[in-house]
Design an enzyme around this catalytic site. Structure first.
Site, mmCIF file in Angstrom:
data_model
loop_
_atom_site.group_PDB
_atom_site.id
_atom_site.type_symbol
_atom_site.label_atom_id
_atom_site.label_comp_id
_atom_site.label_asym_id
_atom_site.label_seq_id
_atom_site.Cartn_x
_atom_site.Cartn_y
_atom_site.Cartn_z
ATOM 1 N N HIS A 44 -9.340 2.147 4.716
ATOM 2 C CA HIS A 44 -8.000 1.314 5.668
ATOM 3 C C HIS A 44 -8.708 2.870 6.238
ATOM 4 C CE1 HIS A 44 -4.235 2.926 6.694
ATOM 5 N NE2 HIS A 44 -3.604 1.441 5.685
ATOM 6 N N LYS A 49 0.584 4.202 -0.173
ATOM 7 C CA LYS A 49 -0.591 5.434 0.244
ATOM 8 C C LYS A 49 -0.338 6.573 -0.689
ATOM 9 C CE LYS A 49 0.070 3.351 4.958
ATOM 10 N NZ LYS A 49 -0.183 3.439 6.219
ATOM 11 N N ASN A 94 0.752 -0.791 -0.439
ATOM 12 C CA ASN A 94 -0.027 0.106 0.200
ATOM 13 C C ASN A 94 1.058 1.471 -0.200
ATOM 14 O OD1 ASN A 94 -1.786 1.462 0.669
ATOM 15 N ND2 ASN A 94 -2.447 1.292 2.079
ATOM 16 N N GLY A 126 2.318 2.301 11.056
ATOM 17 C CA GLY A 126 3.236 3.129 10.891
ATOM 18 C C GLY A 126 4.338 3.986 11.933
ATOM 19 N N GLU A 142 -6.944 4.751 8.134
ATOM 20 C CA GLU A 142 -6.478 6.618 7.808
ATOM 21 C C GLU A 142 -7.544 6.931 6.937
ATOM 22 O OE1 GLU A 142 -2.767 5.456 5.841
ATOM 23 O OE2 GLU A 142 -2.188 4.839 7.804
ATOM 24 N N SER A 183 3.514 -2.340 10.261
ATOM 25 C CA SER A 183 4.747 -2.334 10.498
ATOM 26 C C SER A 183 4.976 -4.143 9.851
ATOM 27 C CB SER A 183 4.862 -1.836 11.945
ATOM 28 O OG SER A 183 4.190 -0.948 11.949
ATOM 29 N N GLU A 210 -5.665 -5.000 10.232
ATOM 30 C CA GLU A 210 -4.201 -3.747 10.546
ATOM 31 C C GLU A 210 -4.814 -2.988 11.859
ATOM 32 O OE1 GLU A 210 -2.674 -2.622 7.009
ATOM 33 O OE2 GLU A 210 -4.011 -1.363 6.650
HETATM 34 P P1 PGA Z 1 3.230 0.627 7.951
HETATM 35 O O1 PGA Z 1 1.874 0.219 6.726
HETATM 36 O O2 PGA Z 1 3.199 -0.963 7.270
HETATM 37 O O3 PGA Z 1 3.523 1.289 7.056
HETATM 38 O O4 PGA Z 1 2.185 0.649 9.202
HETATM 39 C C1 PGA Z 1 0.838 -0.893 6.941
HETATM 40 C C2 PGA Z 1 -1.224 -0.214 5.933
HETATM 41 O O5 PGA Z 1 -1.424 1.156 5.993
HETATM 42 O O6 PGA Z 1 -1.664 -1.006 5.558
#
Ligand code: PGA
Length: 246
Positions: free
Chosen positions: A93, A11, A9, A171, A95, A210, A165
């Site tokens: 997601h 982003k 992903n 992140g 976010e 992560s 998640e």
């Molecule tokens: P990350 O993000 O691997 O940077 O923690 C995962 C995600 O938001 O899908």
């Protein structure tokens, strides 16, 4: 039985030229036992589709609207994604839920539309740190499943992907332990089974938060984890390659 899906992903990262350079560096990665996917920004979809020609890596988007077209300034329609040849789309997601007010109801509309149009949805669910600490993880996730995945057609379930998640692991460098991830993923499948029955066995459920080359092997060794949705580590060639070849 369920082929693991390792999805990047991106982003809001990479311009079109950066995307093309990156794809050229990863397009030959091949692992017959794993499906590899990149979910790239809208602006890069068309060029990435071209760059991926002949590659085993699949193409996905990070969001879409639930209407085919209309007065929705700034939005992208499922028809536009289908036209480019997008195979997967991330929906709900955390976010998007946090910054753009997406709800289980909009998630549900988008999931149904994705199936209608023939794009496979990757539906994200997960709890906040506060919810985990107050032992509300299962309650939160059950609601996300019941409302976000309401009234789907049984025949569509084989193309459904869920990404578990935990918000506190995205992140932050904090990963859920492989047991925490596996237990919650088992719970997700049980919740799905109580609605849709045995066809739920066909749904792939990924872990995300992560994930990196250092922890992918341990996560993937668990009984119920069918892949990973990866943000940060998917942006680096060597890391993405290590993830696909875990
Ligand atoms: P990350 O993000 O691997 O940077 O923690 C995962 C995600 O938001 O899908």
């Amino acid at each position: 039985m369920r082929k693991p899906l390792i999805a990047g992903n991106w982003k809001m990262n990479k311009t079109v030229s950066e995307s093309i350079d990156f794809i050229n560096s990863i397009k030959d990665i091949k692992n017959d036992c794993v499906e590899g996917l990149v979910c790239v920004p809208y602006t890069s979809l068309t060029e990435v589709k071209k760059s991926l020609e002949g590659s085993d890596i699949k193409l996905g988007a990070q969001n879409m609207h639930y209407e085919d077209n209309g007065a929705y300034t700034g939005e992208i329609s499922p028809l536009m994604l289908k036209d480019i040849g997008v195979e997967y789309v991330i929906i709900g997601h955390s976010e998007r839920r946090e910054y753009y007010n997406e709800t289980d109801q909009t998630v549900n509309k988008k999931v149904k539309k994705a199936f209608e149009i023939g794009i496979k949805p990757i539906v994200c669910v997960g709890e906040s740190l506060e919810e985990r600490e107050s032992k509300k993880t299962e309650e939160k996730i059950k609601k996300q499943i019941e409302e976000g995945l309401k009234d789907l057609k049984e025949e569509d379930l084989k193309d459904l992907v869920i990404a578990y998640e935990p918000i506190w692991a995205i992140g932050t460098g904090k990963t859920a332990t492989s047991d925490q991830a596996n237990d919650t993923i088992k719970f997700i499948r049980e919740s799905l089974k109580s609605i849709y029955g045995d066809v739920s066995e066909k749904v792939r459920i990924q872990y995300g938060g992560s994930v990196k080359p250092e922890n992918i092997k341990e996560l993937m060794s668990k009984s119920d984890i069918d892949g990973a949705l990866v943000g940060g580590a998917s942006l680096k060639k060597d890391d993405f390659e290590a993830l696909i070849n875990y």
